[in-house]
Write an enzyme that holds these catalytic residues in place. Structure first.
Site: not given
Ligand code: NAP
Length: 298
Positions: A52, A96, A119
């Protein structure tokens, strides 16, 4: 049979985003800034966060990484999230997953400012998505929609079977495919571990989207001719012949299912690269929202 080339489409999207960033720079605007919090040393998580960060660099975004030890307390993580919520320089951030067992994941996801939740996991964004309102869509389902759209695959009136009901893939995917518009307007069946006679259901599907994490779960006899197959699964299977000691396997028996499918995503090179591209797209959107909020304040 057409292979849905997620790598190619992801590169195209990243080139489009890089152009947008260049325009921002030319106008003297601040570029989007994505941050990532990672707790612990899980190998796969570190790999995902690294890719990412690399993608951010490629398109010209700013990026920051906050690494916390695996014994970090929930309180300490919540304090870091609050810090990033308040940091005006950061447009969007991710925490994460998975998180270590001492941390309540739901509590953490709720703590992220919904306007920075690139997200798309915050209930505010999930609710807006379900109500057809503009919101951050979780990157993997968003990537699948984009693939269907860019390959112009009809979805209206089709029977879409989603296998797996996770909050990050299967559940949102089932909502999105049933929404009005394109891609959407499908009749959706959401299946899970307790679904009986799954072959009877999948063999009626025009489109199958599978996210279960079981290598080669979907076999040729479960699929009708000309079905569209989207394989989300990524499992590391031990393989001594590979330098890393493992290979990546999808949830679909690609060799045999591809002989029947009209369109199919490979693993790797299908849905995976799309996920990264759509996270960047969400960050671009977050930056626009953030800028509009700041202009309102001034
Ligand atoms: P998950 O949390 O691992 O859950 C698996 C889902 O599969 C559950 O809903 C489970 O049902 C269902 N399932 C298990 N056995 C089943 C069976 N026999 N029949 C039907 N359904 C069954 O799901 P996930 O997080 O979405 O991950 C799934 C896979 O996708 C993993 O390999 C993951 O690494 C991969 N993934 C890839 C990307 C990408 O970017 N390509 C992104 C996210 C995830 P129950 O709910 O009943 O337990």
């Amino acid at each position: 049979m057409t292979i849905l080339d997620g790598k190619k489409v992801s590169n195209e999207i990243q080139e489009e985003i890089a152009l947008e960033v260049q325009k921002m720079k030319n106008n003297g605007e601040k570029v989007p800034h994505l941050a990532a919090i990672i707790v612990g040393n899980d190998g796969a998580s570190l790999t995902y966060v690294n890719s990412k960060v690399r993608a951010c660099k490629r398109v010209g975004f700013e990026s920051s990484e906050y690494r916390m030890s695996s014994n970090t307390s929930e309180l300490k993580l919540l304090a870091k999230i609050e810090e990033l919520n308040k940091n005006d320089d950061i447009d969007g951030f991710i925490v994460q997953l998975p998180l270590p067992p001492q941390i309540n994941t739901q509590k953490v996801l709720l703590a992220v400012d919904a306007d920075k939740d690139v997200d798309g996991f915050h209930p505010t964004n999930f609710g807006k998505m379900s109500l057809d309102m503009s919101s951050f869509i979780p990157a993997t389902p968003f990537g699948i929609l984009e693939l269907l759209e860019r390959y112009d695959i009809p979805t209206k009136g089709k029977h879409t079977v989603v296998i797996g009901r996770s909050y990050i893939v299967g559940r949102p995917m089932s909502i999105l495919m049933g929404r009005q518009g394109f891609p959407g307007n499908s009749t959706v069946t959401l299946t899970h571990e307790f679904t009986k006679n799954i072959t009877q259901i999948t063999s009626q599907a025009d489109i199958i989207i599978i996210a279960v994490g079981i290598p080669h779960f979907l076999k040729a006899e479960m699929v009708k001719d000309d079905a569209v197959i989207i394989d989300v699964g990524i499992t590391r299977v031990p393989d001594d012949s590979k330098p890393r000691g493992y290979r990546i396997s999808g949830d679909v028996d690609f060799e045999n299912v591809s002989k029947k499918a009209s369109y199919i995503t490979p693993v790797p090179g299908g849905v995976g690269p799309m996920t990264i591209a759509m996270l960047l797209k969400n960050t671009l959107l977050a930056k626009e929202t953030h800028r509009a909020k700041q202009l309102q304040k001034d």
